[in-house]
Scaffold this active site. Sequence first.
Site, PDB file in Angstrom:
ATOM      1  N   SER A 148       0.821  -1.199   0.000  1.00  0.00           N
ATOM      2  CA  SER A 148       0.000   0.000   0.000  1.00  0.00           C
ATOM      3  C   SER A 148       0.863   1.261   0.000  1.00  0.00           C
ATOM      4  CB  SER A 148      -0.943  -0.066   1.199  1.00  0.00           C
ATOM      5  OG  SER A 148      -2.077   0.691   0.986  1.00  0.00           O
TER       6      SER A 148
ATOM      7  N   ASP B 112      -9.214  -3.802  -6.003  1.00  0.00           N
ATOM      8  CA  ASP B 112      -8.675  -3.279  -4.756  1.00  0.00           C
ATOM      9  C   ASP B 112      -9.373  -1.955  -4.452  1.00  0.00           C
ATOM     10  OD1 ASP B 112      -7.071  -1.945  -2.803  1.00  0.00           O
ATOM     11  OD2 ASP B 112      -5.337  -3.145  -3.387  1.00  0.00           O
TER      12      ASP B 112
ATOM     13  N   HIS C  54      -7.664  -5.611  -0.620  1.00  0.00           N
ATOM     14  CA  HIS C  54      -6.499  -4.731  -0.668  1.00  0.00           C
ATOM     15  C   HIS C  54      -5.215  -5.529  -0.518  1.00  0.00           C
ATOM     16  CE1 HIS C  54      -4.105  -1.225  -0.365  1.00  0.00           C
ATOM     17  NE2 HIS C  54      -3.952  -1.231   0.950  1.00  0.00           N
TER      18      HIS C  54
END
Length: 506
Positions: free
Chosen positions: A221, A448, A476
């Site tokens: 991320s 996502d 995610h």
Amino acid sequence: MPTRPALRRCALLVLTVLTLTGCLAPRHQATAPTSAASSGTTDPALARFYDQVLEWTTCGEEQCADATVPLDWSDPEGDTIEIALRRIPASGGSPVGSLLVNPGGPGRSAIDSMSFFRQVVSRDVLAAYDLVAFDPRGVQHSAPVTCVDPAQLDALTAWVPDFSTDAGIAEAAARNGELGRACLERTGDLLGHVATQSAARDMDVLRAALGDEALTYLGFSYGTELGATYAALFPERAGRLVLDGALDPTLDSGQVAAGQAAGFENALRAYVADCQTGAQCPLDGDVDAGLAAVSTLFDRVRANPLPTTSGRELTVSLAFSGVAAALYSQASWPVLTQAIGAAVDRGDGTALLQLADSYYGRNPDGTYSSNQNEAFSAITCLDDRPSADPAQMRADAEAIAQVAPTVGEFFSYGGASCAQWPVPAVPALESYAAPGAAPIVVVGTTNDPATPYAWAEQLAGQLSSGVLLTYEGEGHTAYGRSNRCVKDAVDTFLLTGEAPADGTRC
């Protein structure tokens, strides 16, 4: 935070606690660079940082050390800060190097997430590498940003801004300005030096102090932006980098907001479709009707916050945070169904509040498990300063509503977040191409919610050596939570340096 939506808050939210085992080195074992070449600097002002010897001590079932870095990278002879590291030695006994890891955020503590990394990183990789977590500057264990007490943070996360008027926008900007001034008062000069670029420079010192010629790194991320920034600054020392759940660091905050709004809208649509296949779904009709029911719930909670068993009220800001928290992983969808059902059928906001608390890291006793919320604001307001012009924000909000009619309002007016932040933003890098870097594997998940798949495509395309690996699925990030295809491709790359074919789909 009060007016900030999920912008770049892409940390993994559910960390499974595991018991860590393994042999520890003797207390006070030191790690020094393997050679002058590994330090990567000829600047005498930086030599004391690059040539430092790490003193590892036993801390529980792991090892701990602190590395010294400049407070201000433009003044390396000035004040310093300490970067905290946590290590699990390679289980194979003869490590090929160190694997640095970051779980995202910005603001998520990698050190506090070691059990998560022990779970998702494969046994073969753990056998080959020392697993090394570090908290970036400003985060939890590394010179943490400090701003407000837990009660004040409760008020900030629950607050519902009114963006329908210029006065409401000004009030939101002023509230965030007050937060920034509190951060500056409690944190001091460090507040102006927690940008991603400074954290990436710290990573190169860590690489050298760990004795590695090149950086091996797994970032999730926001951790992908940190990794891409490292590659842009030090392409010749970027080794085997895996960037999973990619952010495109060239996007401004408005573009990030629009992309994430669309991502969460699509994830919510997928959730509703799945929910409606079950007997207990509180969202009747077809998918559009289910989305309309969620919008109605938000409107209801905005007008009249829901009671909870804790005595705290569920505001619409907290209600959205609870829904968003559950959309990060398909495994959380059944919990979301129960939470929405309780809110719709009984007017009980308890379960949605619990999801929101997990999002913000709030403990049942009212304390917070980390400084992730304050660090998030500090880092994002340094990395990018969105437009604070009310007319521009309204135009952006209208565009976001077109792609995300259910949740778009919660991603709008982000310009009020940093308009009065008390320290200036850091100029962006000119390029993230990282020419000359070894292959960099960028992993994207097709649905996502937090880091839309298009961003992985864009980042892989910008990197001169980018390789795109696609997971066709929900949720995610992908490595460690998707399928064997992704796992094997990433493991092979980390263990051998052989990258998957660009465009591989799993």
